[in-house]
Design an enzyme around this catalytic site. Structure first.
Site, PDB file in Angstrom:
ATOM      1  N   GLY A  96       0.795  -1.219   0.000  1.00 54.17           N
ATOM      2  CA  GLY A  96       0.000   0.000   0.000  1.00 54.17           C
ATOM      3  C   GLY A  96       0.828   1.269   0.000  1.00 54.17           C
ATOM      4  O   GLY A  96       0.526   2.231  -0.717  1.00 54.17           O
ATOM      5  N   THR A  97       1.878   1.298   0.813  1.00 52.61           N
ATOM      6  CA  THR A  97       2.687   2.519   0.905  1.00 52.61           C
ATOM      7  C   THR A  97       3.336   2.856  -0.429  1.00 52.61           C
ATOM      8  O   THR A  97       3.313   4.019  -0.861  1.00 52.61           O
ATOM      9  CB  THR A  97       3.768   2.358   1.999  1.00 52.61           C
ATOM     10  OG1 THR A  97       3.126   2.262   3.275  1.00 52.61           O
ATOM     11  CG2 THR A  97       4.709   3.548   2.009  1.00 52.61           C
ATOM     12  N   ASN A 174      -8.798   3.885   8.068  1.00 51.42           N
ATOM     13  CA  ASN A 174      -8.206   2.769   8.797  1.00 51.42           C
ATOM     14  C   ASN A 174      -8.491   2.806  10.292  1.00 51.42           C
ATOM     15  O   ASN A 174      -8.438   1.771  10.965  1.00 51.42           O
ATOM     16  CB  ASN A 174      -6.693   2.731   8.565  1.00 51.42           C
ATOM     17  CG  ASN A 174      -6.011   4.045   8.919  1.00 51.42           C
ATOM     18  OD1 ASN A 174      -6.320   5.082   8.333  1.00 51.42           O
ATOM     19  ND2 ASN A 174      -5.087   4.005   9.856  1.00 51.42           N
ATOM     20  N   GLN A 202      -7.964  -0.304   2.869  1.00 45.72           N
ATOM     21  CA  GLN A 202      -8.878  -0.932   3.827  1.00 45.72           C
ATOM     22  C   GLN A 202     -10.202  -1.343   3.190  1.00 45.72           C
ATOM     23  O   GLN A 202     -10.997  -2.048   3.822  1.00 45.72           O
ATOM     24  CB  GLN A 202      -9.157   0.015   5.009  1.00 45.72           C
ATOM     25  CG  GLN A 202      -7.954   0.351   5.851  1.00 45.72           C
ATOM     26  CD  GLN A 202      -7.404  -0.845   6.619  1.00 45.72           C
ATOM     27  OE1 GLN A 202      -8.044  -1.890   6.731  1.00 45.72           O
ATOM     28  NE2 GLN A 202      -6.206  -0.712   7.144  1.00 45.72           N
ATOM     29  N   HIS A 227      -1.976  -7.933   1.980  1.00 37.92           N
ATOM     30  CA  HIS A 227      -2.015  -8.463   3.341  1.00 37.92           C
ATOM     31  C   HIS A 227      -3.231  -7.998   4.135  1.00 37.92           C
ATOM     32  O   HIS A 227      -3.448  -8.449   5.256  1.00 37.92           O
ATOM     33  CB  HIS A 227      -0.720  -8.127   4.098  1.00 37.92           C
ATOM     34  CG  HIS A 227      -0.583  -6.690   4.498  1.00 37.92           C
ATOM     35  ND1 HIS A 227      -0.747  -6.264   5.797  1.00 37.92           N
ATOM     36  CD2 HIS A 227      -0.289  -5.586   3.781  1.00 37.92           C
ATOM     37  CE1 HIS A 227      -0.547  -4.962   5.863  1.00 37.92           C
ATOM     38  NE2 HIS A 227      -0.270  -4.526   4.648  1.00 37.92           N
ATOM     39  N   THR A 263      12.238  -6.705 -11.146  1.00 36.88           N
ATOM     40  CA  THR A 263      11.715  -8.021 -11.504  1.00 36.88           C
ATOM     41  C   THR A 263      10.503  -8.363 -10.653  1.00 36.88           C
ATOM     42  O   THR A 263      10.557  -8.282  -9.422  1.00 36.88           O
ATOM     43  CB  THR A 263      12.797  -9.102 -11.307  1.00 36.88           C
ATOM     44  OG1 THR A 263      13.939  -8.761 -12.096  1.00 36.88           O
ATOM     45  CG2 THR A 263      12.287 -10.469 -11.714  1.00 36.88           C
ATOM     46  N   CYS A 352       1.963   6.785  18.168  1.00 40.67           N
ATOM     47  CA  CYS A 352       2.972   6.967  19.206  1.00 40.67           C
ATOM     48  C   CYS A 352       4.014   7.953  18.707  1.00 40.67           C
ATOM     49  O   CYS A 352       4.608   7.769  17.655  1.00 40.67           O
ATOM     50  CB  CYS A 352       3.621   5.622  19.543  1.00 40.67           C
ATOM     51  SG  CYS A 352       4.787   5.695  20.900  1.00 40.67           S
TER      52      CYS A 352
END
Length: 410
Positions: A96-97, A174, A202, A227, A263, A352
């Site tokens: 995603g990033t 998210n 999401q 994922h 690749t 955080c």
């Protein structure tokens, strides 16, 4: 399809318990599916077999390379078809990033202008937009949200359209789970020939596939990650309109039609295709199951741990699996530690920073007081989360919240 010969196990009728043990290898109840999901055994089998059978470079012209290319092409066709796109509109990325970075940096252009983004976007978008502002001189325009977490529509914003280079929207949030109504933004961008990027990381794997169809959205680009729907980590995609002018993020070889050098990792691509096929097979039943599970947990939390606040629950739509809740006078950091010790895996609804819990930007944008925002916790269910897990988690959460409140009162 080559990889369809791998992992033909039928789905257990009662969900994850017979397939991957509810994800609780250490006796945990896993309620952090927005962070990541456990790869399904059929997916693991496909990846493993492809590592053995189709490991060659798909760019090679010999027989082994051609075999890997067939797997890659079949996977691309399957994924694109399920997501309402053409195979040539799909670019494989590392997740995603990278997909977000490729879309934003590739579509914004080098001529300084305005980049429009929503409040409380994912850090992958926020930091990339800040880079575009700092390095390329773009100006950032943040669209406010209402108290439910929904973006204002274009008609209710002052936007210097003549200077806008790109609009980017976090489609399904998210943290809050709020799904942004994108039709008005899509229409406004198409009318002015301005690229629209949707972060659907999401959305895909939670919402019915017809609702995330690339063609239906009218967007220029859509980012997603394997994922998040029980596929392998380290692989994702960007759906891109063929009319879009994209500057590559990675240069080198001519892979992905010169849009992303490197690749291709064929086994991971095949695993992602298998994961999406398995989700598609479930149809709307998975969506409905998550809706029912969310309501069950939400009702228990509000009933047993008042005063508590669920954020975004008055929005027009939310992701079916996401609950962001604050229990008054119970700091999220303390609750996270205690729930982890009690066997509940979840996440804080804040980030955080410098060793302290900072209020979530999206909650602050929604007008939530900082003291309450610091008490927010996110529970994100899976499509195989069982009723037994929900009931057990609700009891543990209620007991933990009460104990922390009692301790604070002493």
């Amino acid at each position: 399809m080559f990889f369809q010969d791998f992992g033909q196990n039928e789905m257990a009728t009662n969900g994850f318990d017979k397939r991957v043990g509810n994800g609780n290898d250490q006796g945990m109840i896993y309620l952090d599916h927005n962070a990541t999901t456990k790869p399904l055994p059929e997916v693991v089998e496909v990846v493993s077999n492809c590592q053995q059978e189709a490991w060659a470079n798909p760019g090679s012209r010999h027989a082994m390379g051609r075999r890997a290319r067939r797997v890659l092409d079949d996977s691309r066709e399957s994924i694109a078809s399920l997501l309402g796109a053409n195979p040539e509109e799909l670019i494989f990325t590392s997740g995603g990033t990278e997909s977000i970075n490729l879309a934003l940096r590739g579509l914004a252009g080098t001529r300084p202008g305005v980049i429009v983004m929503g409040s409380g976007e994912h850090p992958a978008t926020v930091e990339t937009c800040r880079w575009l502002a700092m390095v390329q001189g773009h100006k950032l325009l943040e669209i406010p949200v209402n108290s439910h977490g929904e973006l204002k529509t274009p008609d209710h914003c002052e936007i210097p359209w003549d200077d806008v280079r790109l609009v980017t929207i976090l489609w399904g949030h998210n943290e809050t789970g709020v799904i942004q109504p994108i039709d008005a933004w899509s229409h406004a961008c198409r009318e002015r020939n301005i690229p629209l990027h949707l972060d659907a990381v999401q959305m895909i794997g939670k919402m019915p596939l017809e609702e995330v169809s690339f063609r239906r959205t009218g967007a220029t680009a859509i980012s997603f990650a394997s994922h998040k729907f029980h596929g392998p980590r380290g692989i994702g995609g960007l759906l891109l309109s063929p009319a879009a002018r994209l500057t590559p993020l990675l240069t080198g070889g001519h892979q992905e039609r010169d849009r992303r050098a490197g690749t291709e990792f064929t086994p991971m691509v095949a695993g992602m295709a298998r994961a999406l096929e398995l989700f598609a097979r479930e149809g709307k039943s998975a969506y409905q199951h998550m809706i029912e599970s969310r309501k069950l947990l939400e009702d228990h939390l509000l009933g047993s741990s008042a005063p508590a606040h669920v954020f975004g629950n008055e929005a027009s739509r939310r992701l079916p699996n996401t609950i962001q809740v604050a229990f008054e006078n119970v700091p999220a950091e303390a609750l996270l530690v205690n729930l982890d010790l009690a066997g509940i895996a979840c996440s804080a609804g804040s980030t955080c920073a410098s060793g302290s819990m900072e209020p979530s930007p999206i909650l602050l944008a929604m007008g939530v007081p900082p003291e309450l925002a610091k008490c927010s916790i996110r529970f994100s269910l899976g499509r195989f989360t069982t009723r037994e897990e929900i009931m057990s988690a609700a009891s543990i959460i209620a007991q933990t919240v009460q104990r922390l409140r009692d301790q604070a009162a002493q």
